[in-house]
Design an enzyme around this catalytic site. Structure first.
Site, PDB file in Angstrom:
ATOM      1  N   GLU A 287     -31.987  24.817   3.275  1.00 14.63           N
ATOM      2  CA  GLU A 287     -33.330  24.832   4.471  1.00 14.63           C
ATOM      3  C   GLU A 287     -34.507  25.073   3.178  1.00 14.63           C
ATOM      4  OE1 GLU A 287     -35.454  25.390   8.237  1.00 14.63           O
ATOM      5  OE2 GLU A 287     -33.874  26.871   7.903  1.00 14.63           O
ATOM      6  N   LYS A 352     -36.657  17.445  10.701  1.00  9.64           N
ATOM      7  CA  LYS A 352     -36.020  18.540  11.985  1.00  9.64           C
ATOM      8  C   LYS A 352     -36.634  17.942  13.349  1.00  9.64           C
ATOM      9  CE  LYS A 352     -35.061  23.148  12.787  1.00  9.64           C
ATOM     10  NZ  LYS A 352     -35.391  24.918  12.257  1.00  9.64           N
ATOM     11  N   CYS A 405     -30.771  24.457  10.444  1.00 11.15           N
ATOM     12  CA  CYS A 405     -31.172  25.755  10.961  1.00 11.15           C
ATOM     13  C   CYS A 405     -30.430  25.593  11.849  1.00 11.15           C
ATOM     14  CB  CYS A 405     -32.673  25.960  10.639  1.00 11.15           C
ATOM     15  SG  CYS A 405     -33.220  27.729  10.941  1.00 11.15           S
TER      16      CYS A 405
END
Length: 533
Positions: A287, A352, A405
């Site tokens: 990430e 995300k 994440c």
């Protein structure tokens, strides 16, 4: 301390014991994984509630308040001991983020404890001596954990069910009932020893616990025994490389080391495979591993492309800028996984969806910014969330479902458009949390997603723990925390899913289990008539 002495506790002494019990329960979480302690701490919680229930001379509303406070104290101890390490993220720049340490270390556990307070409140409304209270408490905790997974964007980190899955054999039931079901089963089993305080229902309660444990272990043995070993359960068509650069967070945020960090990723990408093994098809970076905005830095994009061989693709974590109007004066920043080919072109992106509150955005942004505060990991203006989750279908390759994440801790993060994914790809930067329990907890929870979905998981973390996990939770290859290097391995194949629908519909199974437990109480009452327990 004897059982009756625990039940006789009141006032602050009761709350101290509840808080201490909750804190000790956290030792069942990774990396310690000492789950047997839960068979002591949850009975103590039940005995504290028994003591409140026995005080029938006071008003019922006062008893409910005492039970609720006891649950809150237990939860505060559990979350404080399990999440204290969140404060380490603010130490990266204490002058800028020191204000958030009390909120992270004390405020978040205090908030999460209200869910356990809700659990004890609901259980106490139906409290009765005997095995019925064990069932009631387990269902109430299951409901509280389910609510915690989605209310106010959700934060299901360290759900109690994870403590009951410390090793491979005990992970397998997650393929049927998911973490939501395991939350209830765990509390039911953990609390059963509370029956030692009375003769009533003892035999039946322990018999039911024994059946559940046997079913748990038996299913694990069956599922693992009927599947191919991890080293041969792989696809011969796709080979992946996971790179782990292990860059400290202080260096990631330092402009002076930006180019050096970028070059470290490129070196691991270009490294020759182990002698006699083929080149990887997919190379996965962690990430936010690219320290540049690729759509505004063509030289960096070209540099990645020139490092790749023909036919190779790099899946990199990067911040993506997107214009929000046609005048190119307003932008939004997205935390993304971007796919780059050997020509240095971005051929796909996935953004995300589930941002970290106070980490990537501020819930009350305008108010906090007036105070000069900003989210800890945000860029200028904060991150924006994608409107929907997307899969990436690679030409002549697998269909990938990216989880960026902490999206990997959510059992309900799998609603997406067709086609169905062949693998989960979790990219993360756990360097924020240093050498604390955080990276191990994050890894353990991501691992369960592979079992729930019946899909292999590829995990690329900046400083660990990076791994390839098959659909049965087996760790095929792993890079340890703070280890620098890469993994080259063939992608594991999918398993035959136990359920045809996604576990985003986990509430259906939750209702099923709730009805099952209600039925078990009727069976138990019938058993009481047969034998005088």
């Amino acid at each position: 301390m004897r059982i009756h002495a625990i039940q006789a506790l009141s006032g602050w002494k009761r709350q101290v014991i509840a808080l201490f019990s909750g804190a000790v329960t956290a030792s069942a979480l990774p990396p310690v994984n000492f789950f047997p302690v839960c068979f002591l701490t949850f009975p103590i919680l039940a005995w504290l509630l028994d003591g409140i229930y026995a005080q029938r001379t006071t008003k019922r509303c006062q008893n409910c308040k005492a039970a609720t406070l006891t649950g809150w104290s237990f939860g505060f101890g559990y979350f404080l001991a399990g999440l204290w390490w969140l404060g380490s993220a603010m130490l990266i720049d204490i002058s800028a983020y020191g204000w958030a340490i009390p909120f992270a270390v004390l405020g978040l556990p205090a908030y999460l404890a209200f869910f356990y307070a809700f659990a004890t409140f609901m259980a106490f409304l139906l409290w009765q001596l005997g095995y019925g209270r064990i069932i009631t408490l387990s269902v109430a905790f299951g409901l509280a954990e389910w609510l915690r997974s989605w209310m106010f964007t959700g934060f299901p980190w360290n759900a109690i069910g994870y403590t009951a899955m410390p090793f491979l054999l005990l992970i397998q039931p997650a393929a049927i009932i998911g973490v939501s079901g395991m939350n209830m089963v765990a509390v039911l089993l953990y609390t059963t020893p509370a029956l030692f305080s009375e003769r009533k229902d003892r035999k039946a309660g322990f018999a039911i616990a024994g059946i559940l444990i046997a079913a748990d272990v038996g299913f694990g043995l069956y599922r693992l025994g009927t599947q191919a070993p991890a080293d041969i359960s792989v696809s011969s068509t796709t080979r992946v490389r996971i790179i782990q650069p292990s860059i400290p967070q202080s260096e990631k945020t330092d402009n002076a080391t930006r180019l050096e960090n970028f070059e470290r990723h490129l070196q691991l990408t270009a490294a020759a495979p182990v002698k006699g093994t083929p080149l990887p098809h997919l190379i996965i970076w962690p990430e936010t591993s690219v320290p540049y905005m690729l759509n505004y830095t063509p030289t960096a994009l070209a540099r990645i492309g020139s490092t790749l061989k023909d036919g190779q693709l790099a899946l990199v974590g990067a911040v993506r800028i997107e214009e929000t109007d046609n005048t190119a004066t307003t932008f939004q920043y997205l935390n993304s996984l971007q796919v780059i080919n050997a020509k240095g072109k971005i051929i796909a992106s996935a953004d995300k969806v589930h941002l970290v509150p106070f980490g990537e955005y501020l819930p009350l942004d305008s108010w906090f910014r007036k105070l000069g505060l900003q989210a800890i990991a945000s860029v200028a203006g904060g991150y924006s969330a994608a409107e929907k989750r997307t899969v990436i279908a690679l030409e002549n390759g697998p269909v990938i479902l990216p989880l960026i994440c902490y999206e990997a801790i959510f059992p309900v993060e799998f609603k997406h458009e067709d086609p169905e994914p062949d693998t989960l790809v979790n990219i993360t930067n756990d360097a924020w949390f240093g050498n604390t329990p955080g990276p191990w907890q994050h890894f353990a929870q991501a691992r369960i997603r592979a079992v729930e979905q019946g899909i292999p998981l590829i995990r690329a973390a900046n400083n660990g723990i990076s791994a390839v996990i098959d659909p049965y939770g087996r760790i095929i290859a792993m890079l340890k925390h703070n280890e620098t290097g890469f993994i080259d391995i063939d992608l594991p194949v999918k398993a035959v899913s136990v359920w045809t629908r996604s576990f985003s519909d986990i509430h259906v199974f939750y209702i099923f289990l709730l009805l099952l437990f209600i039925m078990s109480t009727r069976i138990f009452r019938r058993c009481k008539r047969i034998d005088n327990f």
